[in-house]
Scaffold this active site. Structure first.
Site, PDB file in Angstrom:
ATOM      1  N   TYR A 195      87.988 -44.090  70.997  1.00  0.00           N
ATOM      2  CA  TYR A 195      87.038 -44.832  70.171  1.00  0.00           C
ATOM      3  C   TYR A 195      86.026 -45.594  71.016  1.00  0.00           C
ATOM      4  CZ  TYR A 195      88.949 -43.185  65.941  1.00  0.00           C
ATOM      5  OH  TYR A 195      89.313 -42.339  64.941  1.00  0.00           O
ATOM      6  N   HIS A 247      89.858 -29.514  70.521  1.00  0.00           N
ATOM      7  CA  HIS A 247      89.559 -30.675  69.671  1.00  0.00           C
ATOM      8  C   HIS A 247      88.712 -31.714  70.406  1.00  0.00           C
ATOM      9  CE1 HIS A 247      90.040 -34.235  67.223  1.00  0.00           C
ATOM     10  NE2 HIS A 247      90.652 -34.842  68.215  1.00  0.00           N
ATOM     11  N   PHE A 248      89.155 -32.126  71.604  1.00  0.00           N
ATOM     12  CA  PHE A 248      88.370 -33.210  72.191  1.00  0.00           C
ATOM     13  C   PHE A 248      87.116 -32.706  72.904  1.00  0.00           C
ATOM     14  CE2 PHE A 248      91.831 -32.875  75.413  1.00  0.00           C
ATOM     15  CZ  PHE A 248      91.075 -32.550  76.507  1.00  0.00           C
TER      16      PHE A 248
END
Ligand SMILES: [Cu+2]
Ligand SMILES: [Cu+2]
Lengths: 79, 550, 159
Positions: free
Chosen positions: B228, B375-376
């Site tokens: 985040y 995904h990342f």
């Protein structure tokens, strides 16, 4: 119309609203409208409308659900 | 609040931010090359020369892109954003930030040296009991400590602004930079604890053994908010910069602040969703953190709405009709908009994958498969990084007193097209192969001729094709950066800061109540971690000695 | 603070979806027993070879338990013991594994058997092998230079 008592009622309302957004709006546009309304009410309505946004985020939501359900199915299918 | 004259970031602050960007883009070049080599090796058609190890370049790739590029870029961007919106940094604030910059740079060089000497092929997650050279841990510690100095400059600048403007909400970009800085400080306590209290003494030989599970738990206490910390600066650009670039308004100042506060609260007590398949943690505690993870989805849902709403409102103000007519009037020829927009789109599949990853037992389907890598590379390596590129296109010329020329603007859009294409191949193939079971972080292998492993190979070739296209994107990006930093024509490039559509509506001051928000943050962390952490320590097995198996 | 009507609809929809997901996961995990592998038992990683059941890796029929077989694996850099094993189709099996050195992964490709092996801990997962075929075991957590060579195989054969 306000029946926000249960979960299904909420979902029902959402579906009604989306249908309204997708279908009625499109039709209204095709229909010839009185000149006066077009210049005043209809136009101001349209210029501040977020209907495209609502439909867009719901498409995102449906994609999220589809992905998740797909992998859940894989999980259930495998040992 | 209406001081929207074209105000340039002070030249001295500009130099500070640019120093961060130089390191970030050197990291991009090196890390990108490492990434290319990995995909080539894993296609099975290429062998690394000169005895370089696959896991050595994998470590380079992760450290240099995941830790160095991100931290340097984010700190540079946030310092510039604070200087722009809360006023030029004071001499003291700037000095603190420079100390931070040099600590981070020295730390980076130390860690890089150890990796190059093959003394630290432990990847950027450095899971014990694989044991790297002590200088690797010290280097990473310096990067973290340096970032705290940068962060301190931001916090002090915020406090000074609030003192000078009593009773007023802080400028939105400053507010957001502060939230991300606080998030970072709270999160990095975890990784600092495991490195300083566990790994460093152990690698120096002061203690014999290390508690592996405690170390991993501290790492992942940091590891999720880390994600985040990368994402929020992109959200800053999406919420505040993009509306101005397209000529529209921020959908809602208050909702933007609220989503940032929610990120602060819910992105930390969720590290167990990276530890779902491991022993030693009660599944009920895992599930609790899964619930908290799902709560952090909410601010992203809010963000999705706000962004679409910004675009649609702008389009309709320009007379766009119909359900999607507003899409047509968006400034597609403007790289400052289009490049981050592609990033936004990639966040949709990225978010979908993330929800799968965090879904408790569903994690077994994809855990440590190359799906996770795919995904990342959508979250960080597309959504976030394309937004960072989009920021670069106006911020770097703004700081260097140059302009983004038409030609560079065009090249920037081409760059993003390369990126999107390469990533579609690479990440798409990674997701697919991951569902078939292909592991992440693994060199090419036929696994003894197993039929299943043979199925993965075509996907690995697709990853190499994607990786090669991406590498062209990296070359283009580095070229554009060098142009904007040193060669673009002199001029004034705008630092776009949007205004809220609901300016009339007063932003509630409760958002600036840090005792409240940090208090809740701490309570949530204690709630999610205290009991399982005590369990871990009380029931700990004998610790592990260090291994160097590379 | 004003929230647009459509945004409320969207957020209610989103929250409902998240709640449904969590309920499905929760019921599946806590009532149907589909928890992710979370064994709490510990072991001395330096004495794995002499600790039951790891002193005899492989498949073992057991009586009086909820499962019919125990399938024991010992991982170490860079191999699994046993390196290949046959399991009768339809067998209810508890897979039990641990590591002697660093962290390894234990993933049976194409199945839900996917767990971390961490020094000092035992990892367990219970499942019914209801599909025949060859299933590749790979180490999916980086463990060193030979990480990608670390492999084993489960053959599920018609009983
Ligand atoms: Cu996470
Ligand atoms: Cu291994």
């Amino acid at each position: 119309m306000k029946r926000y008592g249960s979960l299904s009622a909420i979902l029902y309302d959402e579906i009604v609203i989306i249908h309204f957004v997708i279908f009625t709006k499109g039709e209204l546009r095709e229909m010839p409208q009185p000149v006066i309304r077009k210049n005043t009410k209809a136009k101001t309505d349209d210029s501040s409308s977020l209907k495209g946004t609502l439909v867009s985020v719901f498409m995102v939501g449906l994609f999220l659900i589809a992905t998740w359900v797909g992998v859940f199915y894989l999980f259930m299918d495998r040992f | 609040m209406k001081s929207n004259v074209m105000k340039m970031v002070d030249r001295r602050d500009g130099k500070l931010a640019m120093a961060h960007f130089y390191v970030a883009f050197i990291a991009l070049a090196i890390g990108g090359l490492a990434g290319l080599l990995q995909t080539l090796v894993r296609s099975g058609k290429f062998v690394l020369p000169a005895g370089i190890g696959y896991y050595q370049i994998l470590t380079v790739h992760g450290v240099v892109l995941g830790l160095v590029l991100t931290t340097f870029f984010i700190m540079g961007f946030q310092l510039a954003a604070v200087s722009k919106t809360a006023g030029t940094l004071t001499k003291r604030q700037r000095t603190i930030a420079w100390i931070g910059f040099w600590l981070m740079t020295i730390g980076t060089l130390m860690a890089a040296t150890m990796i190059l000497l093959n003394k630290a092929s432990v990847l950027y997650t450095f899971y014990a009991p694989l044991q790297a050279h002590a200088l690797y841990y010290i280097g990473l510690t310096l990067v973290i400590v340096g970032s705290w100095f940068d962060g301190a400059a931001i916090v002090i600048a915020y406090i000074a602004w609030r003192k000078a403007n009593p009773g007023q909400p802080s400028p939105l970009l400053t507010f957001m930079s502060l939230v991300n800085t606080l998030l970072w400080i709270v999160a990095t306590i975890g990784v600092a604890a495991t490195v300083l209290l566990q790994l460093l003494p152990w690698s120096l030989g002061l203690v014999d053994r290390v508690d592996v599970l405690v170390s991993r738990t501290l790492f992942w206490y940091f590891g999720h908010p880390l994600v985040y910390f990368w994402l929020l600066p992109a959200y800053m650009a999406w919420y505040v910069v993009i509306p101005k670039v397209i000529g529209g308004k921020i959908f809602s100042d208050s909702l933007a602040r609220m989503s940032f506060i929610l990120f602060l609260l819910f992105s930390i007590p969720v590290g167990f969703h990276h530890q779902l398949t491991e022993p030693g943690i009660d599944p009920a505690w895992k599930f609790l953190q899964v619930i908290l993870t799902f709560l952090v989805v909410i601010p992203s849902l809010m963000t999705a709405f706000s962004l679409f709403a910004t675009f649609e409102s702008y389009g309709r103000s320009k007379g766009a009709k119909g359900l999607f007519g507003w899409l047509k009037v968006l400034p597609w020829n403007d790289a400052r908009f289009t490049v981050p927009f592609i990033g936004m789109l990639s966040f949709i599949p990225a978010g979908a994958g993330g929800m799968v990853n965090a879904s408790h037992q569903l994690n077994q389907v994809i855990h440590n498969t190359i799906w996770v890598t795919g995904h990342f590379h959508l979250t960080l390596a597309t959504a976030v990084i394309l937004t960072f590129f989009g920021i670069t296109y106006w911020l770097v010329p703004h700081l260097t007193g140059r302009t983004l020329t038409k030609a560079m603007n065009k090249l920037a859009i081409i760059q993003a097209v390369f990126w999107a294409t390469g990533m579609t191949f690479m990440s798409g193939a990674m997701h697919a192969a991951g569902l078939l079971g292909a592991p992440r972080r693994s060199s090419f292998s036929e696994y003894g001729g197993a039929a299943q492993a043979a199925e993965w190979i075509p996907y690995q070739v697709a990853q190499a094709i994607g990786g090669s296209i991406l590498f062209i994107g990296i070359i283009l990006m580095v070229y554009i950066f060098i142009n904007l930093a040193f060669f673009a024509p002199k001029g004034e490039e705008e630092f776009p800061v949007g205004e809220a559509a609901d300016e009339a509506e007063k932003t509630p001051m409760v958002f600036e109540n840090w005792k409240l928000w940090l208090g809740i943050t701490v309570i949530l962390i204690l709630f999610a971690y205290t009991i399982p952490f005590i369990d871990m320590i009380e029931n700990a097995p004998i610790g592990s000695k260090g291994y160097k198996l590379w | 603070m004003h929230i647009h009507k459509y945004e409320k609809i969207w957020l209610i929809f989103g929250l409902t979806t998240l709640l449904v997901f969590l309920s499905v996961l929760g019921v599946s995990a806590f009532y149907l027993g589909n928890q992710p592998p979370s064994c709490l038992a510990t072991i001395n990683p330096e004495k794995v070879d002499t600790t039951k059941p790891f002193n005899k890796p492989g498949l073992k029929k057991v009586e009086g338990k909820d499962w019919d077989y125990e399938l024991v694996f010992v991982a170490s850099a860079f191999n699994y013991n046993p390196g290949e094993i046959e399991v009768p189709k339809g067998a209810k099996v508890k897979v039990i594994a641990t590591t002697k050195d660093v962290i390894h992964g234990f993933e049976v490709a194409g199945t839900n058997i996917n767990m971390m092996l961490e020094p000092g801990f035992i990892s367990e997962f219970e499942t019914t092998f209801d599909k025949a075929g060859e299933f590749l075991i790979v180490c999916n957590e980086y463990c060193g230079a030979g990480h990608h060579m670390m492999t084993s195989k489960i053959k599920v054969v018609e009983a």
